[in-house]
Structures are given as C-alpha cells and as structure tokens.
Motif scaffolding. Structure first.
Motif, short mmCIF file in Angstrom:
data_model
loop_
_atom_site.label_atom_id
_atom_site.label_comp_id
_atom_site.label_asym_id
_atom_site.label_seq_id
_atom_site.Cartn_x
_atom_site.Cartn_y
_atom_site.Cartn_z
N PHE A 55 0.88 -1.22 -0.02
CA PHE A 55 -0.07 0.03 0.04
C PHE A 55 0.94 1.21 -0.04
O PHE A 55 0.34 2.33 -0.19
N GLY A 56 2.20 0.91 0.34
CA GLY A 56 3.04 2.14 0.20
C GLY A 56 3.14 3.03 1.69
O GLY A 56 4.02 3.43 2.32
N ILE A 57 1.87 3.06 2.19
CA ILE A 57 1.64 3.89 3.49
C ILE A 57 0.62 3.00 4.23
O ILE A 57 0.25 1.80 3.87
N TYR A 58 0.73 3.15 5.59
CA TYR A 58 -0.25 2.27 6.41
C TYR A 58 -1.71 2.33 6.26
O TYR A 58 -2.29 3.42 5.72
N ASN A 59 -2.32 1.23 6.00
CA ASN A 59 -3.79 1.23 5.32
C ASN A 59 -4.63 0.84 6.84
O ASN A 59 -4.35 -0.23 7.09
N GLU A 60 -5.48 1.74 7.15
CA GLU A 60 -6.24 1.31 8.03
C GLU A 60 -7.05 0.26 8.06
O GLU A 60 -7.49 -0.41 8.89
N GLU A 61 -7.73 0.24 6.86
CA GLU A 61 -8.80 -0.95 6.54
C GLU A 61 -8.28 -2.25 6.89
O GLU A 61 -8.88 -3.21 7.33
N PHE A 62 -6.96 -2.25 6.34
CA PHE A 62 -6.21 -3.81 6.28
C PHE A 62 -5.29 -3.86 7.30
O PHE A 62 -4.44 -4.83 7.85
N GLU A 63 -5.16 -2.67 8.17
CA GLU A 63 -4.14 -2.74 9.34
C GLU A 63 -2.71 -3.18 8.89
O GLU A 63 -2.17 -3.92 9.77
N CYS A 98 -3.62 -14.40 9.67
CA CYS A 98 -4.23 -14.60 8.44
C CYS A 98 -5.58 -15.22 8.30
O CYS A 98 -6.28 -15.69 9.33
N ASN A 99 -6.28 -14.82 7.28
CA ASN A 99 -7.67 -15.40 7.12
C ASN A 99 -7.70 -15.77 5.42
O ASN A 99 -7.03 -14.94 4.55
N HIS A 100 -8.61 -16.54 5.27
CA HIS A 100 -8.98 -16.82 3.87
C HIS A 100 -9.84 -15.77 3.23
O HIS A 100 -10.77 -15.64 3.87
N VAL A 101 -9.59 -15.54 1.87
CA VAL A 101 -10.35 -14.47 1.10
C VAL A 101 -10.73 -15.04 -0.20
O VAL A 101 -9.81 -16.03 -0.68
N LEU A 102 -11.81 -14.61 -0.79
CA LEU A 102 -12.10 -15.20 -2.27
C LEU A 102 -11.73 -13.82 -3.05
O LEU A 102 -12.12 -12.76 -2.78
N ILE A 103 -10.78 -14.19 -4.03
CA ILE A 103 -10.36 -13.23 -4.85
C ILE A 103 -10.81 -13.15 -6.37
O ILE A 103 -11.09 -14.23 -6.97
N GLU A 104 -10.95 -11.87 -6.87
CA GLU A 104 -11.40 -11.83 -8.30
C GLU A 104 -10.14 -10.86 -8.77
O GLU A 104 -9.68 -9.81 -8.17
N MET A 105 -10.08 -11.12 -10.07
CA MET A 105 -8.90 -10.24 -10.84
C MET A 105 -9.52 -9.81 -12.01
O MET A 105 -10.08 -10.48 -13.06
N ASN A 106 -9.97 -8.29 -12.13
CA ASN A 106 -10.60 -7.90 -13.19
C ASN A 106 -12.16 -8.55 -13.51
O ASN A 106 -12.35 -8.83 -14.61
N GLY A 107 -12.59 -8.81 -12.46
CA GLY A 107 -14.12 -9.19 -12.52
C GLY A 107 -14.00 -10.79 -12.79
O GLY A 107 -15.29 -11.41 -12.81
N GLU A 108 -12.92 -11.42 -13.03
CA GLU A 108 -12.77 -13.05 -13.13
C GLU A 108 -12.24 -13.70 -11.83
O GLU A 108 -11.57 -13.42 -11.24
N PRO A 109 -13.09 -14.83 -11.54
CA PRO A 109 -12.66 -15.49 -10.33
C PRO A 109 -11.10 -15.97 -10.49
O PRO A 109 -10.86 -16.56 -11.39
N ALA A 110 -10.46 -15.55 -9.28
CA ALA A 110 -9.06 -15.93 -9.14
C ALA A 110 -8.74 -16.88 -8.15
O ALA A 110 -7.79 -17.57 -7.80
N GLY A 111 -9.94 -17.38 -7.24
CA GLY A 111 -9.84 -18.45 -6.36
C GLY A 111 -9.76 -18.21 -5.06
O GLY A 111 -10.05 -16.95 -4.46
N TYR A 113 -7.71 -17.50 -1.71
CA TYR A 113 -6.17 -17.11 -1.08
C TYR A 113 -6.30 -17.02 0.47
O TYR A 113 -7.31 -16.81 0.99
N LEU A 114 -5.32 -17.17 0.72
CA LEU A 114 -4.72 -16.55 2.30
C LEU A 114 -4.24 -15.37 2.71
O LEU A 114 -3.06 -15.13 1.97
N GLN A 115 -4.76 -14.40 3.19
CA GLN A 115 -4.47 -13.07 3.52
C GLN A 115 -3.64 -12.92 4.57
O GLN A 115 -3.99 -13.48 5.83
N LEU A 116 -2.34 -12.91 4.17
CA LEU A 116 -1.28 -13.18 5.22
C LEU A 116 -0.63 -11.84 5.62
O LEU A 116 0.00 -11.25 4.85
N VAL A 122 4.96 -3.10 11.79
CA VAL A 122 3.61 -2.98 12.08
C VAL A 122 3.27 -4.25 12.66
O VAL A 122 2.69 -4.28 13.66
N PHE A 123 3.89 -5.35 12.25
CA PHE A 123 3.60 -6.42 12.95
C PHE A 123 4.10 -6.57 14.57
O PHE A 123 3.34 -6.84 15.65
N LEU A 124 5.18 -5.88 14.83
CA LEU A 124 5.71 -5.53 16.18
C LEU A 124 4.81 -4.54 16.75
O LEU A 124 4.46 -4.79 18.01
#
Length: 351
Positions: A55-63, A98-111, A113-116, A122-124
């Motif tokens: 994200f380049g900078i801290y993203n509050e939505e994804f922490e 980590c949590n599982h998420v369902l990903i689309e790439m440009n509107g097409e199903p990508a499957g 994924y594990l959001q890790l 930030v972890f610290l």
C-alpha cells in the motif's frame, strides 16, 4: 483486484519482476490504491500464483502497510498455513495473523487465497513489541551454520537472509550470532548462548516446527527478530503450507520424516546441552498431551472447512479437486495421530 490489462500482461510475462505494479484492491465496496507483485520462489511457476500487496503507507482498513495473498496451490486443503500459525499461537509462539479470502482479478474468479500478515514493524507494533531488526530466512542457506546444506563454505555468513527491518550495521550483529553459534566451546555453550538467543522461545518454536513437520522450516521459512530491548533473537514461523503430512509440492510425507530433535546447527547445539534438552522434553511432552492432539485440532479443522466449503467451487484452479479437498481433514487428522504417537515414543531419547 483491478489492473490495467497492459500491466497484468507485463506481470504475467515477467514473473520475477520485483517492483510493485499499480492496481486497485477493492474490498467491502471500498477501493484502495496499491502496488502488486508475485511472491515466493518455486511457487511463481505455478498456474495459480501468490501476490505481495504494497500500500506504500499504512492502510487502516487492512491494518497493514503491506500484506501477502498466498495461493496455497499445492495444499489440497487450503488450511495448512492457517492451521499451523494458529497452532503456534496456541503453544505460546508469536506468528502472523491470516484469513482466507475469495479473490477476483478484473472481475474474473481467481480463487481462494490466504491473506497473510507481513512480519515487519507493523507486526511488532500490533503486539507491543519494541522495534528491532527482522530478517526473512528466504532459502536453505539459513541453517545457522558456516556451511551450506551441501557442506560448502558460505559466501557470506548472512547468506539466505533478507533484511526486512533494520539497518546495514544490523547485519554485523547477525553475523556475530552465527559465529557464536558455531564457535562457543561445548562446555560454555549452555551459558553463553543465552546472551544472544531467547532459548525458551526458540524451544517453543522448535516444538511447533517438529509437531507440524515443516521439513524446510529448520533451514528457511522463518523470520528472525532481534528484540529491541533484550537484544535476543527469536524465530517466527513463516510459510507453513508444507506441513501436516504434505511437502512443498503437495506430496504425502511419512509422519516420521522429521526426527524429534529437528535439525540445523543451532538446534543440534542447543539440544546438546542437557538442561535445554530437558526443557525441550518437558515442553514437547506437554504440547503432545494437551495441544497437538486430534481432540484439540479437529474442531479447528472443522471450523475452517465450514467456512471454505461454500467457496471451493469458485476456485478455477481447484474446482476439479473437490473430492480431494473433502478427504484432507481425515488425512490431516491421521497424520496428527501418527505424529503424536511417534513423538511420544521418542521422548525418552531427550533424557
């Protein structure tokens, strides 16, 4: 995710490109500017690739300032990484969220994924840990030895490590750690290593790696953090999809593939000290009695499967493997049962 077709084509043709490419990450109807690259080593050659999101900078939505989207392509269950990290937390070792998420790439199903979570500053901060250097053990030279796994002298003592956090001078301290691991006399090792390593936390990490049987986890697939106040190093697990009875290519592994002592130079030297070996035995005995059991882990598996099952048919890379997906809980539980018995039977070797 949304990417310009030109950018996506470039990424697909240049799988080793490391500079983030502009994309939009859309979640809960909110769009976030981000950069994207592929991540991993041998996984970049798979059809379903993993991504690093910056994200380049801290993203509050994804922490987070950055995160990883792991394809879990070789794991027919999708859950081994998540299950391993949750197990490490259960036994008292810090590990990424980590949590599982369902990903689309440009509107097409990508499957699926594990959001890790990334292991970074930030972890610290999330864990109220002081700032300190962090290194990723990125390949098999991260074995705490002066030699490679082939027995050849290393080009550098920091070979295999990628500095994630810290300064160039921190590399000198990491070199000192490796020198001390390999040069402290046997009779002095038990007393002196405690000046450089948090031995108790290392033994906890060792229990997690031995139970889950991450074959590569002793020579890579971990982060090394130097505590900002104590100055002591500790291991943080990373990339634990090749666990619970399957290797990095998804092939079945025997439950006794990794010995109860684990392996690498540091582990061998620690367990050569009777006091540490007894500590390890007592800790491992408690874990195989209370935590690494079918009774304890089966509900975790059932919970993860209940969440994933409705979405498995939407993964274009796995929709033909649904039967294998459904059989994996039994496979994992049988591995836990066999591995548990193996570890119990070999505890006396640690006396």
């Amino acid at each position: 995710m949304i990417m310009d077709r030109e950018h996506l084509t470039f990424l697909e043709r240049n799988i080793w490109h490391e500079e983030p490419i502009s994309c939009q990450l859309v979640a809960d109807n909110l769009s976030h500017d981000a950069g994207i690259t592929y991540r991993g080593n041998h996984t970049r050659k798979f059809q379903k690739k993993s991504y690093k999101i910056d994200f380049g900078i801290y993203n509050e939505e994804f922490e987070a300032r950055e995160m990883h989207l792991n394809a879990e392509f070789c794991d027919p269950s999708f859950i081994r990484n998540k299950l391993s990290f949750d197990f490490f937390k259960m036994i008292g070792s810090i590990s990424p969220d980590c949590n599982h998420v369902l990903i689309e790439m440009n509107g097409e199903p990508a499957g699926i994924y594990l959001q890790l979570e990334s292991v970074d500053d930030v972890f610290l901060q999330k864990r109220h840990l002081p700032y300190g250097p962090i290194y990723y053990a990125s390949n098999r030279q991260s074995n705490f030895s002066l030699l490679t796994t082939k027995g050849e002298p290393k080009e550098s003592l920091t070979s295999g490590y990628v500095r994630k956090l810290g300064k160039e001078e921190d590399d000198l301290d990491l070199e000192r750690l490796i020198i001390k691991i390999n040069s402290i006399p046997r009779n002095d090792f038990g007393e002196e290593i405690g000046e450089y390593l948090d031995v108790k936390k290392y033994l906890t990490w060792l229990c997690g790696a031995v139970c889950t049987q991450n074959y590569d986890g002793f020579i890579q697939n971990y982060a090394l953090y130097r505590h900002g106040q104590t100055g002591l190093y500790e291991n943080i697990p990373w990339d634990y999809d090749a666990t619970f009875g399957r290797n990095w290519n998804g092939k079945a592994m025997k439950y006794n593939q990794v010995p109860i002592e684990g392996f690498n130079t540091l582990t061998a030297r620690i367990l050569d000290v009777k006091e540490f070996r007894i500590q390890y035995r007592l800790l491992l005995e408690e874990i195989v009695e209370e935590y690494f059991t079918v009774k304890k882990i089966e509900p975790m598996i059932t919970n993860l499967y209940n969440k994933l099952r409705p979405h498995i048919a939407f993964d274009p890379y796995k929709m033909t493997d649904i039967e294998l997906f459904e059989r994996e809980p039994e496979f994992i539980l049988q591995f836990i049962l066999n591995r548990n018995h193996y570890l119990r039977d070999h505890l006396d070797e640690l006396i």
